[in-house]
Write a protein that holds these residues in place. Sequence first.
Motif, PDB file in Angstrom:
ATOM      1  N   VAL A  87      50.421 -11.972  34.565  1.00 37.57           N
ATOM      2  CA  VAL A  87      51.676 -12.339  33.890  1.00 37.57           C
ATOM      3  C   VAL A  87      51.435 -13.497  32.929  1.00 37.57           C
ATOM      4  N   LEU A  88      50.775 -14.540  33.402  1.00 39.24           N
ATOM      5  CA  LEU A  88      50.578 -15.739  32.579  1.00 39.24           C
ATOM      6  C   LEU A  88      49.618 -15.501  31.419  1.00 39.24           C
ATOM      7  N   ASP A  89      48.629 -14.660  31.626  1.00 39.35           N
ATOM      8  CA  ASP A  89      47.660 -14.394  30.560  1.00 39.35           C
ATOM      9  C   ASP A  89      48.266 -13.630  29.389  1.00 39.35           C
ATOM     10  N   LYS A  90      49.453 -13.068  29.571  1.00 39.38           N
ATOM     11  CA  LYS A  90      50.133 -12.375  28.467  1.00 39.38           C
ATOM     12  C   LYS A  90      50.838 -13.348  27.524  1.00 39.38           C
ATOM     13  N   LEU A  91      50.988 -14.596  27.963  1.00 35.48           N
ATOM     14  CA  LEU A  91      51.627 -15.605  27.124  1.00 35.48           C
ATOM     15  C   LEU A  91      50.659 -16.065  26.038  1.00 35.48           C
ATOM     16  N   PRO A  92      51.176 -16.549  24.919  1.00 34.32           N
ATOM     17  CA  PRO A  92      50.289 -17.082  23.879  1.00 34.32           C
ATOM     18  C   PRO A  92      49.439 -18.232  24.419  1.00 34.32           C
ATOM     19  N   ARG A  93      48.212 -18.344  23.957  1.00 36.98           N
ATOM     20  CA  ARG A  93      47.269 -19.369  24.434  1.00 36.98           C
ATOM     21  C   ARG A  93      47.792 -20.791  24.239  1.00 36.98           C
ATOM     22  N   ASP A  94      48.613 -21.002  23.216  1.00 36.71           N
ATOM     23  CA  ASP A  94      49.117 -22.347  22.961  1.00 36.71           C
ATOM     24  C   ASP A  94      50.475 -22.591  23.628  1.00 36.71           C
ATOM     25  N   ALA A  95      50.901 -21.659  24.475  1.00 42.25           N
ATOM     26  CA  ALA A  95      52.196 -21.795  25.156  1.00 42.25           C
ATOM     27  C   ALA A  95      52.100 -22.805  26.290  1.00 42.25           C
ATOM     28  N   SER A  96      53.259 -23.282  26.674  1.00 44.29           N
ATOM     29  CA  SER A  96      53.356 -24.063  27.909  1.00 44.29           C
ATOM     30  C   SER A  96      54.275 -23.278  28.832  1.00 44.29           C
ATOM     31  N   ALA A  97      53.953 -23.312  30.105  1.00 45.65           N
ATOM     32  CA  ALA A  97      54.731 -22.544  31.077  1.00 45.65           C
ATOM     33  C   ALA A  97      54.903 -23.361  32.346  1.00 45.65           C
ATOM     34  N   ALA A  98      56.006 -23.114  33.029  1.00 45.57           N
ATOM     35  CA  ALA A  98      56.230 -23.674  34.355  1.00 45.57           C
ATOM     36  C   ALA A  98      56.519 -22.505  35.277  1.00 45.57           C
ATOM     37  N   VAL A  99      55.986 -22.587  36.497  1.00 42.41           N
ATOM     38  CA  VAL A  99      56.244 -21.564  37.502  1.00 42.41           C
ATOM     39  C   VAL A  99      56.784 -22.242  38.755  1.00 42.41           C
ATOM     40  N   VAL A 100      57.763 -21.593  39.383  1.00 44.90           N
ATOM     41  CA  VAL A 100      58.336 -22.095  40.626  1.00 44.90           C
ATOM     42  C   VAL A 100      58.088 -21.040  41.699  1.00 44.90           C
ATOM     43  N   GLY A 101      57.422 -21.472  42.770  1.00 44.90           N
ATOM     44  CA  GLY A 101      57.095 -20.532  43.826  1.00 44.90           C
ATOM     45  C   GLY A 101      57.086 -21.185  45.191  1.00 44.90           C
ATOM     46  N   HIS A 102      56.289 -20.608  46.074  1.00 47.59           N
ATOM     47  CA  HIS A 102      56.291 -20.936  47.496  1.00 47.59           C
ATOM     48  C   HIS A 102      54.884 -21.285  47.969  1.00 47.59           C
ATOM     49  N   GLU A 103      54.825 -21.935  49.126  1.00 47.53           N
ATOM     50  CA  GLU A 103      53.556 -22.119  49.818  1.00 47.53           C
ATOM     51  C   GLU A 103      53.319 -20.895  50.685  1.00 47.53           C
ATOM     52  N   PRO A 104      52.113 -20.431  50.810  1.00 47.02           N
ATOM     53  CA  PRO A 104      50.870 -21.005  50.299  1.00 47.02           C
ATOM     54  C   PRO A 104      50.520 -20.541  48.886  1.00 47.02           C
ATOM     55  N   ASP A 105      51.414 -19.770  48.257  1.00 50.87           N
ATOM     56  CA  ASP A 105      51.106 -19.190  46.945  1.00 50.87           C
ATOM     57  C   ASP A 105      50.774 -20.231  45.878  1.00 50.87           C
ATOM     58  N   VAL A 106      51.576 -21.314  45.810  1.00 50.26           N
ATOM     59  CA  VAL A 106      51.341 -22.291  44.748  1.00 50.26           C
ATOM     60  C   VAL A 106      50.028 -23.050  44.957  1.00 50.26           C
ATOM     61  N   SER A 107      49.701 -23.375  46.203  1.00 47.95           N
ATOM     62  CA  SER A 107      48.429 -24.070  46.442  1.00 47.95           C
ATOM     63  C   SER A 107      47.246 -23.132  46.191  1.00 47.95           C
ATOM     64  N   GLU A 108      47.402 -21.851  46.517  1.00 50.73           N
ATOM     65  CA  GLU A 108      46.340 -20.878  46.226  1.00 50.73           C
ATOM     66  C   GLU A 108      46.160 -20.700  44.726  1.00 50.73           C
ATOM     67  N   LEU A 109      47.258 -20.705  43.983  1.00 46.65           N
ATOM     68  CA  LEU A 109      47.186 -20.603  42.519  1.00 46.65           C
ATOM     69  C   LEU A 109      46.441 -21.803  41.943  1.00 46.65           C
ATOM     70  N   LEU A 110      46.823 -22.999  42.353  1.00 46.33           N
ATOM     71  CA  LEU A 110      46.165 -24.205  41.851  1.00 46.33           C
ATOM     72  C   LEU A 110      44.690 -24.222  42.234  1.00 46.33           C
ATOM     73  N   ALA A 111      44.393 -23.907  43.485  1.00 40.98           N
ATOM     74  CA  ALA A 111      43.000 -23.900  43.936  1.00 40.98           C
ATOM     75  C   ALA A 111      42.170 -22.903  43.123  1.00 40.98           C
ATOM     76  N   ALA A 112      42.698 -21.714  42.900  1.00 39.70           N
ATOM     77  CA  ALA A 112      41.959 -20.696  42.140  1.00 39.70           C
ATOM     78  C   ALA A 112      41.700 -21.153  40.705  1.00 39.70           C
ATOM     79  N   ILE A 113      42.688 -21.767  40.076  1.00 41.67           N
ATOM     80  CA  ILE A 113      42.509 -22.256  38.707  1.00 41.67           C
ATOM     81  C   ILE A 113      41.429 -23.340  38.667  1.00 41.67           C
ATOM     82  N   LEU A 114      41.382 -24.161  39.717  1.00 42.51           N
ATOM     83  CA  LEU A 114      40.409 -25.255  39.756  1.00 42.51           C
ATOM     84  C   LEU A 114      39.065 -24.828  40.343  1.00 42.51           C
ATOM     85  N   GLY A 115      38.937 -23.549  40.698  1.00 45.60           N
ATOM     86  CA  GLY A 115      37.660 -23.030  41.183  1.00 45.60           C
ATOM     87  C   GLY A 115      37.353 -23.362  42.626  1.00 45.60           C
ATOM     88  N   SER A 116      38.383 -23.606  43.426  1.00 46.28           N
ATOM     89  CA  SER A 116      38.182 -23.946  44.830  1.00 46.28           C
ATOM     90  C   SER A 116      38.654 -22.805  45.723  1.00 46.28           C
TER      91      SER A 116
END
Length: 164
Positions: free
Chosen positions: A92-121
């Motif tokens: 979903v997020l990769d369909k946005l323009p590269r220079d876009a800013s986005a905010a997502v509101v979600g739940h645990e453990p989803d948000v921590s898993e998202l952050l960890a994956a982006i940071l390579g952990s």
Amino acid sequence: MRLIIIRHAIAVERGTPDIADEDRPLTRKGERRFREVARGLARIEPRPDVLLTSPLPRARQTAEIAAAAWGKIKPKKTDVLAGGSFAEIAGVLDKLPRDASAAVVGHEPDVSELLAAILGSKDAAAFTFKKGGAAAVEVAGPLGQGGVLVWAMPPRLLRRFGRR
């Protein structure tokens, strides 16, 4: 892309009689405290181009409060933010323009898993969000290629920014 990741605010407790988990709304305390958090977010982050939210009530309400603080933005329900995989959220997020800013509101453990994956952990527990907490990352390419943590704050600190 600048991505702001937000965990929903304080909601009615899981297991509350006559309220199914998927129907749990924010508590009055959760609404009140998140209004201060949202004011803090609006002070430290410009209004994002898009605000995506899980369709569950507690996340939708959190997103609506954030939208009011930022102004001139309407939350968009996004089903994958209610238990979707990293690949689905990235899709979903990769369909946005590269220079876009986005905010997502979600739940645990989803948000921590998202952050960890982006940071390579692989240790999502190290990135657990408190209710109403948030983080911002900069992502130069597709989400799967990773990003850089800009900030991560518990709700208490964001509320302090909101009171000033």
